[in-house]
Design a protein around this motif. Structure first.
Motif, PDB file in Angstrom:
ATOM      1  N   VAL A 179      43.646  54.303  39.474  1.00 42.04           N
ATOM      2  CA  VAL A 179      42.827  53.593  39.370  1.00 42.04           C
ATOM      3  C   VAL A 179      43.203  53.707  37.688  1.00 42.04           C
ATOM      4  CG1 VAL A 179      40.966  52.450  38.763  1.00 42.04           C
ATOM      5  CG2 VAL A 179      40.957  53.206  40.974  1.00 42.04           C
ATOM      6  N   GLU A 217      45.188  50.824  34.984  1.00 40.50           N
ATOM      7  CA  GLU A 217      44.947  50.077  34.131  1.00 40.50           C
ATOM      8  C   GLU A 217      45.140  49.944  32.370  1.00 40.50           C
ATOM      9  OE1 GLU A 217      39.741  49.299  35.506  1.00 40.50           O
ATOM     10  OE2 GLU A 217      40.983  51.704  34.017  1.00 40.50           O
ATOM     11  N   SER A 234      47.131  46.742  38.457  1.00 47.47           N
ATOM     12  CA  SER A 234      46.278  46.924  37.504  1.00 47.47           C
ATOM     13  C   SER A 234      46.358  45.289  38.013  1.00 47.47           C
ATOM     14  CB  SER A 234      46.696  46.644  35.779  1.00 47.47           C
ATOM     15  OG  SER A 234      47.903  45.724  35.249  1.00 47.47           O
ATOM     16  N   VAL A 235      45.010  44.224  37.532  1.00 42.27           N
ATOM     17  CA  VAL A 235      44.830  43.066  38.246  1.00 42.27           C
ATOM     18  C   VAL A 235      45.595  41.947  37.459  1.00 42.27           C
ATOM     19  CG1 VAL A 235      42.586  41.420  38.842  1.00 42.27           C
ATOM     20  CG2 VAL A 235      42.550  43.739  38.825  1.00 42.27           C
ATOM     21  N   GLU A 236      45.972  42.542  36.485  1.00 40.55           N
ATOM     22  CA  GLU A 236      47.220  41.879  35.113  1.00 40.55           C
ATOM     23  C   GLU A 236      48.199  41.807  35.879  1.00 40.55           C
ATOM     24  OE1 GLU A 236      49.076  42.054  30.548  1.00 40.55           O
ATOM     25  OE2 GLU A 236      46.834  42.333  31.246  1.00 40.55           O
ATOM     26  N   ASP A 237      48.518  42.814  36.312  1.00 41.24           N
ATOM     27  CA  ASP A 237      50.478  42.607  37.717  1.00 41.24           C
ATOM     28  C   ASP A 237      49.808  42.275  38.848  1.00 41.24           C
ATOM     29  OD1 ASP A 237      50.625  43.744  35.153  1.00 41.24           O
ATOM     30  OD2 ASP A 237      51.051  45.995  36.073  1.00 41.24           O
ATOM     31  N   LEU A 238      48.814  41.594  39.384  1.00 42.20           N
ATOM     32  CA  LEU A 238      49.105  41.924  40.605  1.00 42.20           C
ATOM     33  C   LEU A 238      49.013  40.099  41.001  1.00 42.20           C
ATOM     34  CD1 LEU A 238      48.254  41.543  43.644  1.00 42.20           C
ATOM     35  CD2 LEU A 238      45.822  41.660  43.236  1.00 42.20           C
ATOM     36  N   GLN A 239      47.992  39.435  38.961  1.00 37.98           N
ATOM     37  CA  GLN A 239      47.745  38.185  39.490  1.00 37.98           C
ATOM     38  C   GLN A 239      49.033  37.660  38.287  1.00 37.98           C
ATOM     39  OE1 GLN A 239      44.364  38.153  36.637  1.00 37.98           O
ATOM     40  NE2 GLN A 239      43.218  37.575  38.539  1.00 37.98           N
ATOM     41  N   LYS A 240      49.793  38.007  38.416  1.00 37.94           N
ATOM     42  CA  LYS A 240      51.184  37.801  37.102  1.00 37.94           C
ATOM     43  C   LYS A 240      51.628  37.965  38.983  1.00 37.94           C
ATOM     44  CE  LYS A 240      51.159  40.490  33.237  1.00 37.94           C
ATOM     45  NZ  LYS A 240      52.280  40.782  32.611  1.00 37.94           N
ATOM     46  N   TYR A 296      50.577  37.413  42.085  1.00 30.61           N
ATOM     47  CA  TYR A 296      50.246  36.514  43.147  1.00 30.61           C
ATOM     48  C   TYR A 296      49.143  35.296  42.954  1.00 30.61           C
ATOM     49  CZ  TYR A 296      52.048  39.349  46.686  1.00 30.61           C
ATOM     50  OH  TYR A 296      52.612  40.319  47.408  1.00 30.61           O
ATOM     51  N   ARG A 331      41.539  27.379  41.211  1.00 35.63           N
ATOM     52  CA  ARG A 331      40.567  28.525  41.322  1.00 35.63           C
ATOM     53  C   ARG A 331      39.226  28.183  42.187  1.00 35.63           C
ATOM     54  NH1 ARG A 331      42.600  28.753  35.542  1.00 35.63           N
ATOM     55  NH2 ARG A 331      43.886  30.115  35.474  1.00 35.63           N
TER      56      ARG A 331
END
Length: 80
Positions: A17, A21, A40-46, A48, A53
């Motif tokens: 983890v 990050e 990372s969450v940042e990559d995941l949001q890119k 999907y 919101r």
């Protein structure tokens, strides 16, 4: 990109983890085949992006207007 077996991932999840990050994703294999990835969450949001919101924003994106007609006739009498 690092690849680890599932049992290794279980034992060192905190380190995986932390690596995710810092921008180092890890592939987890199960029986020698890729099964999952830790990113990372940042990559995941890119990958999907969130389309909506909240529910209010979702309603505002409706492409057409809704026209409702009110029935002006009186209600029927009900005996209780």
């Amino acid at each position: 990109m690092k690849t680890v077996q599932l049992r290794e991932a279980k034992a060192g999840l905190s380190a995986l983890v932390a690596a995710a990050e810092s921008g180092k994703p890890t592939i987890i294999t199960k029986h020698g085949e890729p099964a999952a990835a830790i990113v990372s969450v940042e990559d995941l949001q890119k990958l999907y992006p969130a389309k909506h919101r909240n529910f209010g924003e979702f309603l505002l994106t409706y492409p057409g207007g809704i026209e409702l007609e009110r029935n002006e006739s009186p209600s029927r009498d009900v005996d209780l």
